[in-house]
Scaffold this motif. Sequence first.
Motif, PDB file in Angstrom:
ATOM      1  N   LEU A 134     -30.315 -11.025  -1.127  1.00 55.55           N
ATOM      2  CA  LEU A 134     -28.974 -10.595  -1.495  1.00 55.55           C
ATOM      3  C   LEU A 134     -28.204 -10.306  -0.215  1.00 55.55           C
ATOM      4  O   LEU A 134     -28.746  -9.743   0.725  1.00 55.55           O
ATOM      5  N   ALA A 135     -26.932 -10.700  -0.160  1.00 56.67           N
ATOM      6  CA  ALA A 135     -26.099 -10.448   1.019  1.00 56.67           C
ATOM      7  C   ALA A 135     -25.418  -9.092   0.888  1.00 56.67           C
ATOM      8  O   ALA A 135     -24.819  -8.797  -0.151  1.00 56.67           O
ATOM      9  N   THR A 136     -25.488  -8.305   1.924  1.00 60.41           N
ATOM     10  CA  THR A 136     -24.844  -6.986   1.877  1.00 60.41           C
ATOM     11  C   THR A 136     -23.396  -7.084   2.356  1.00 60.41           C
ATOM     12  O   THR A 136     -22.919  -8.162   2.717  1.00 60.41           O
ATOM     13  N   ALA A 137     -22.716  -5.958   2.388  1.00 58.26           N
ATOM     14  CA  ALA A 137     -21.304  -5.938   2.794  1.00 58.26           C
ATOM     15  C   ALA A 137     -21.171  -6.463   4.222  1.00 58.26           C
ATOM     16  O   ALA A 137     -21.877  -6.014   5.113  1.00 58.26           O
ATOM     17  N   PRO A 138     -20.260  -7.424   4.431  1.00 62.49           N
ATOM     18  CA  PRO A 138     -20.175  -8.032   5.763  1.00 62.49           C
ATOM     19  C   PRO A 138     -19.471  -7.123   6.770  1.00 62.49           C
ATOM     20  O   PRO A 138     -18.630  -6.293   6.406  1.00 62.49           O
ATOM     21  N   ASP A 139     -19.814  -7.344   8.048  1.00 62.88           N
ATOM     22  CA  ASP A 139     -19.074  -6.670   9.125  1.00 62.88           C
ATOM     23  C   ASP A 139     -17.635  -7.175   9.121  1.00 62.88           C
ATOM     24  O   ASP A 139     -17.377  -8.324   8.778  1.00 62.88           O
ATOM     25  N   TYR A 140     -16.704  -6.326   9.505  1.00 61.61           N
ATOM     26  CA  TYR A 140     -15.322  -6.796   9.646  1.00 61.61           C
ATOM     27  C   TYR A 140     -14.571  -5.982  10.677  1.00 61.61           C
ATOM     28  O   TYR A 140     -14.983  -4.875  11.042  1.00 61.61           O
ATOM     29  N   ASP A 141     -13.469  -6.568  11.136  1.00 67.48           N
ATOM     30  CA  ASP A 141     -12.535  -5.903  12.040  1.00 67.48           C
ATOM     31  C   ASP A 141     -11.157  -5.938  11.390  1.00 67.48           C
ATOM     32  O   ASP A 141     -10.754  -6.976  10.851  1.00 67.48           O
ATOM     33  N   GLN A 142     -10.472  -4.837  11.479  1.00 66.03           N
ATOM     34  CA  GLN A 142      -9.156  -4.754  10.856  1.00 66.03           C
ATOM     35  C   GLN A 142      -8.131  -4.226  11.842  1.00 66.03           C
ATOM     36  O   GLN A 142      -8.358  -3.201  12.492  1.00 66.03           O
ATOM     37  N   TYR A 143      -7.017  -4.935  11.923  1.00 64.70           N
ATOM     38  CA  TYR A 143      -5.889  -4.486  12.745  1.00 64.70           C
ATOM     39  C   TYR A 143      -4.719  -4.173  11.816  1.00 64.70           C
ATOM     40  O   TYR A 143      -4.438  -4.933  10.891  1.00 64.70           O
ATOM     41  N   GLN A 144      -4.046  -3.091  12.087  1.00 64.19           N
ATOM     42  CA  GLN A 144      -2.946  -2.699  11.209  1.00 64.19           C
ATOM     43  C   GLN A 144      -1.765  -2.227  12.058  1.00 64.19           C
ATOM     44  O   GLN A 144      -1.949  -1.489  13.023  1.00 64.19           O
ATOM     45  N   TRP A 145      -0.589  -2.674  11.668  1.00 62.54           N
ATOM     46  CA  TRP A 145       0.639  -2.236  12.339  1.00 62.54           C
ATOM     47  C   TRP A 145       1.552  -1.590  11.312  1.00 62.54           C
ATOM     48  O   TRP A 145       1.655  -2.058  10.172  1.00 62.54           O
ATOM     49  N   LEU A 146       2.175  -0.536  11.736  1.00 62.97           N
ATOM     50  CA  LEU A 146       3.036   0.182  10.816  1.00 62.97           C
ATOM     51  C   LEU A 146       4.317   0.582  11.547  1.00 62.97           C
ATOM     52  O   LEU A 146       4.280   1.012  12.693  1.00 62.97           O
ATOM     53  N   ALA A 147       5.448   0.410  10.876  1.00 60.85           N
ATOM     54  CA  ALA A 147       6.717   0.875  11.431  1.00 60.85           C
ATOM     55  C   ALA A 147       7.447   1.613  10.333  1.00 60.85           C
ATOM     56  O   ALA A 147       7.360   1.249   9.166  1.00 60.85           O
ATOM     57  N   GLY A 148       8.118   2.669  10.682  1.00 61.17           N
ATOM     58  CA  GLY A 148       8.844   3.427   9.672  1.00 61.17           C
ATOM     59  C   GLY A 148      10.029   4.110  10.287  1.00 61.17           C
ATOM     60  O   GLY A 148      10.126   4.258  11.508  1.00 61.17           O
ATOM     61  N   GLY A 149      10.926   4.507   9.433  1.00 61.32           N
ATOM     62  CA  GLY A 149      12.090   5.211   9.943  1.00 61.32           C
ATOM     63  C   GLY A 149      12.945   5.740   8.821  1.00 61.32           C
ATOM     64  O   GLY A 149      12.756   5.399   7.650  1.00 61.32           O
TER      65      GLY A 149
ATOM     66  N   LEU B  87      20.263   9.675   2.504  1.00 64.65           N
ATOM     67  CA  LEU B  87      19.404   9.113   3.544  1.00 64.65           C
ATOM     68  C   LEU B  87      18.862   7.763   3.130  1.00 64.65           C
ATOM     69  O   LEU B  87      18.788   7.411   1.953  1.00 64.65           O
ATOM     70  N   LEU B  88      18.485   7.007   4.133  1.00 66.03           N
ATOM     71  CA  LEU B  88      17.839   5.705   3.951  1.00 66.03           C
ATOM     72  C   LEU B  88      16.511   5.760   4.693  1.00 66.03           C
ATOM     73  O   LEU B  88      16.474   6.167   5.850  1.00 66.03           O
ATOM     74  N   ALA B  89      15.418   5.386   4.024  1.00 67.68           N
ATOM     75  CA  ALA B  89      14.096   5.462   4.662  1.00 67.68           C
ATOM     76  C   ALA B  89      13.332   4.184   4.392  1.00 67.68           C
ATOM     77  O   ALA B  89      13.507   3.545   3.349  1.00 67.68           O
ATOM     78  N   PHE B  90      12.481   3.787   5.323  1.00 65.87           N
ATOM     79  CA  PHE B  90      11.683   2.586   5.118  1.00 65.87           C
ATOM     80  C   PHE B  90      10.319   2.758   5.788  1.00 65.87           C
ATOM     81  O   PHE B  90      10.155   3.508   6.743  1.00 65.87           O
ATOM     82  N   THR B  91       9.347   2.049   5.247  1.00 66.17           N
ATOM     83  CA  THR B  91       8.041   1.901   5.879  1.00 66.17           C
ATOM     84  C   THR B  91       7.632   0.454   5.714  1.00 66.17           C
ATOM     85  O   THR B  91       7.773  -0.114   4.634  1.00 66.17           O
ATOM     86  N   ALA B  92       7.129  -0.146   6.774  1.00 67.60           N
ATOM     87  CA  ALA B  92       6.622  -1.514   6.713  1.00 67.60           C
ATOM     88  C   ALA B  92       5.254  -1.527   7.365  1.00 67.60           C
ATOM     89  O   ALA B  92       5.034  -0.840   8.367  1.00 67.60           O
ATOM     90  N   ALA B  93       4.343  -2.292   6.798  1.00 74.13           N
ATOM     91  CA  ALA B  93       2.985  -2.308   7.355  1.00 74.13           C
ATOM     92  C   ALA B  93       2.361  -3.667   7.123  1.00 74.13           C
ATOM     93  O   ALA B  93       2.638  -4.337   6.120  1.00 74.13           O
ATOM     94  N   ARG B  94       1.530  -4.042   8.028  1.00 74.34           N
ATOM     95  CA  ARG B  94       0.741  -5.268   7.881  1.00 74.34           C
ATOM     96  C   ARG B  94      -0.663  -4.984   8.385  1.00 74.34           C
ATOM     97  O   ARG B  94      -0.831  -4.380   9.442  1.00 74.34           O
ATOM     98  N   ALA B  95      -1.637  -5.452   7.624  1.00 72.00           N
ATOM     99  CA  ALA B  95      -3.029  -5.314   8.053  1.00 72.00           C
ATOM    100  C   ALA B  95      -3.687  -6.677   7.999  1.00 72.00           C
ATOM    101  O   ALA B  95      -3.439  -7.459   7.075  1.00 72.00           O
ATOM    102  N   GLU B  96      -4.499  -6.935   8.984  1.00 76.47           N
ATOM    103  CA  GLU B  96      -5.228  -8.201   9.027  1.00 76.47           C
ATOM    104  C   GLU B  96      -6.703  -7.884   9.189  1.00 76.47           C
ATOM    105  O   GLU B  96      -7.093  -7.206  10.141  1.00 76.47           O
ATOM    106  N   THR B  97      -7.503  -8.358   8.241  1.00 76.24           N
ATOM    107  CA  THR B  97      -8.941  -8.087   8.243  1.00 76.24           C
ATOM    108  C   THR B  97      -9.680  -9.399   8.397  1.00 76.24           C
ATOM    109  O   THR B  97      -9.401 -10.360   7.677  1.00 76.24           O
ATOM    110  N   ARG B  98     -10.612  -9.419   9.331  1.00 75.29           N
ATOM    111  CA  ARG B  98     -11.402 -10.635   9.552  1.00 75.29           C
ATOM    112  C   ARG B  98     -12.871 -10.316   9.467  1.00 75.29           C
ATOM    113  O   ARG B  98     -13.316  -9.316  10.040  1.00 75.29           O
ATOM    114  N   GLN B  99     -13.591 -11.164   8.755  1.00 73.01           N
ATOM    115  CA  GLN B  99     -15.040 -11.044   8.798  1.00 73.01           C
ATOM    116  C   GLN B  99     -15.610 -12.431   9.069  1.00 73.01           C
ATOM    117  O   GLN B  99     -15.193 -13.408   8.456  1.00 73.01           O
TER     118      GLN B  99
END
Lengths: 744, 271
Positions: A284-299, A308-320
């Motif tokens: 059986l294969a177990t949970a794979p190793d991975y690396d995740q990068y995430q960027w977030l901007a808000g204001g 008021l005006l508010a925003f949050t934007a985010a992107r995450a990239e996960t690779r295994q």
Amino acid sequence: MKLRSFVSLGLILLAQQVMAEAADDELFDDFALDDEPAASTPVMLNRLSLSISAISAANHQFSRFSDDDNRGMRLSADLLLQSRPGNISSQWRLAGARLGRQDQQLSLQWQTARGYHFDASYVALPWHGNDSGQSPFTGTSVLQLPVNWTPAVNASGFDSTLNRRDIHTGSQRRTLSLHFSQPLGSGLRISADGQFEEKKGVLPGGFAIYTNAANPQAVVLPLPVDFKTTDVSSRLDYQSSQLTLTGEGRYRQFRNRHDSISWQNPYQSGLGTSVDYPAGWGTLATAPDYDQYQWLAGGSYRFTDQSLLAFTAARAETRQDTDLLPYTANPLLTQPALPVADTDDALQTDKLDLRWLKPLRRNLKLTLGYRYQARENQASVWQWANLRGEGGDVQAPELALNNRPLSREKDQYNAALNWRGPKGISVTLEYDYAETYRNYAAVTDTEEDRWELSARLPGGPAASHRLSIRTSNLAGSTYEWSRSYFQEISLNLINQTPADQRWTNHPLLRQYHVANNHKTAVSWTSTWTPTTDWSLQGTVTSDHVYFDKSELGLTETRTWQASVNAGYQVDDSYRLTVWADYRDDFGSQTGRDFNGGLNKPANRVTAPLPEGSDPARNYVTDQNHDTLTLGFDTQWQMSERLQWSTSYSHQLSDEDYQVSQSGARDLADVTLPTVRYRMQRLTNALNWQINDRLSLDAAHIWFRAADNDWQWQDSSATDKVLQSGQRNTNEALHRILVNVNYEF
Amino acid sequence: MPRTMTTGLLMLSLLCLTLLLPETALAACLKCHDEQEAPLAFQHRTQGLACTQCHGVSAAHEDKPRVSPDQTFRAGAAGEAASAPCLHCHQDAERRFWPTSDHGQADVACSSCHAIHQPERNDPGEPASTKCESCHAAEAARLRYPVTHPLQAGSMACSDCHSPHGNEGSLLPTDKCVRCHQDKNGPFLFEHEPVTEDCALCHEPHGSTLPALLNNRPPFLCQSCHMAASHPSRMPVAAGGGDLNMTGKSCLNCHQQVHGSNHPSGARFTR
């Protein structure tokens, strides 16, 4: 002239100061105080506690997240050290809880007047599961049977006493967290975080070798857990009177020590010498190793105090890119080549959140919001040989399977109108619309409308009420038979299956979270404090979901819950609180039962329809789950230095399942045995303040928990599953704790 | 008197006034309110915050103590007015969405959850989960169920999953869970649709009587979506020949990899 003016000014100021001081006496006249307030004793900010505890029996329910799972005595210490409040240049705090135990915690906080901030913490969190299971297998990631193992056709044929060792179900999580931040001036602040976590333990898992569902050869085995996770992030914040901005980068690294778990087949039931004991192995294969990068901007930008005006934007990239295991670890079986060595593709998730708050009139505000969420699995689609359950050689090519990289996009629009009325009334009317697209799903598009009315209503000076009514409607696009299941298998197989036998994608079939449904939820909470002695709170909630177009699968759920909490200060020294909660969950779902034994051939035609499309094979399961929890807490200040407290809680939960035939007349109605869970806890505690610095706590806990889950009763006697023999919870224990506390 | 001396005396007077006034303001409060009994929270002390910056100048209260200060933060105080002094400074990323949040819209005041004066703790008053329980009774009741997250054990707080200030940040529905349950993140070669959508489709995160915080037991949980065909699926006590394989871990006796599989033979989540 000018000199006289300044001297006069100075004399006036001096006179004001003198008069202010002289007026002190008048201040206290209102309180009828004869003197100024007596000098108070300094607050003891530091504390050292030494604890000794004893527990009477091994357990897992009582000590689920603590170090009290085994019988015996334990020593530990708690520590709190902190700087004096008078020191405004810097403040620090060192705290430790349950030091010396498996569930210990330690934290350090330090902050300066210039805004430097440093935090460090260490948390150890154990988790204990049901420890009563056993296994004949030895090893960690390669699980092997003893040399004197005697195979059998069915699980009941094994020697249940042979070479069994305990499966210590549970885990230990250790986390070290660090945080640093400092102001950079001009409204800027930089911060950095690091978290390092290790999780180790064992969980019971099910492992099967088979060629089809009629001949599973399964075992429940100890599944090792050994993970390391590293999280680091860095953030820059800007803040001014109107504008805030944030930029953040995060990285996560997950590593699993075990890539795979292999086990030896204990059965000898005719699948062939390559598969049966002793040569047969599964992996059986177990949970794979991975690396995740995430960027977030808000204001946010504050146009006025109310807008008021508010925003949050985010992107995450996960690779295994963990190397894929071969189709089988059994060298005696045919080993086709993999289409690819590793997937090495990214999973990308995006989110954008925009909100605009605008006052329309005095006491009336409008909030508009837009939210975008996307999940894109960028993996390619490959065709995978169907080596079904490592129970034989690879299946025919037309039975090959495809992987489905699932992706989803959701647009959500929201508007809320909030009115603040007189005497603390607040009413909000909210509308939400969400549109979601899913690939590889039988229902690709869903739309959901949601209305919610919520209100806070004062009920006089001593009462307040909160009401919430929510209704939503989920509509899905036409159920497409060509998607989902059939995108999993090869074109050859699709072409070979007659159209009238493609029953698995009948338009009326399930799909639960994407199925058409109507939801209604109502919640009411009242809080009443008629006098300073009384406090009352009651809550009633109701939730109903009706899957109006579902013939099979979940068709309806209903939940209602009522809670009440009452507190009464009997006199200056005695307080009593009682509380009760009742919850009732009901669900109804329809299944389709087939003739033909365990390996039910759904494509077999029982005129005029294939069984899978025949409503005459339907049955209905009604499920009812209700839970009642009662309890009370009392506190009695026996004297100035002695306090006694008693608390008791009792929880009773019943699960009932009723199976009724609804077309399948060869099925008999049946009521499954009620699963009953009961849990009680009685705590008596004494606190003795010996003097201003020294105090003693003594506590006794009696705990009782038991259930009668028939799925685990006599579970070792299953047919084709070598169970662990795990028993139902049945605990009764006493715990005594004595703390000596010294404050300084 | 020479002009320079005059100017100097004026400057000196103004300087004295500047130095004395906040101290004077603080001293006026401390005549009745013992600082030792109600020290300001950690960060506020290091910022040199004066009482009047939150409670207002409160001249009437200083004249007659029975008159309330300009701004109080007692239970039941109107949220918007009671939160204004806090939001004057706390306009950072965490509170950016506060006015549009559920708590903000419901007129919950900052002081409903945060205690600025706490003799025992010298920090800004990170609210314990008990604060959330005082309003969210239904969820609080579930925290007492046999299978829960470690909130009652003090190793977790409601704010580890929920953002009381309204800023959900970068989190998708599953992201909250994989912060701790990292092994469920994947991505897996073979994915299970509801796992990629929302963990709450199968799990009740506040509390359950079922293992792994499930909201229903297998096989019924699985059969809410999956046809019980070509498969052991009938309960062992059912007429017509039940299946013992439905006991124990039920469907998971074989389908262990229900969160997703990275095995080439894992399309049915058995590998």
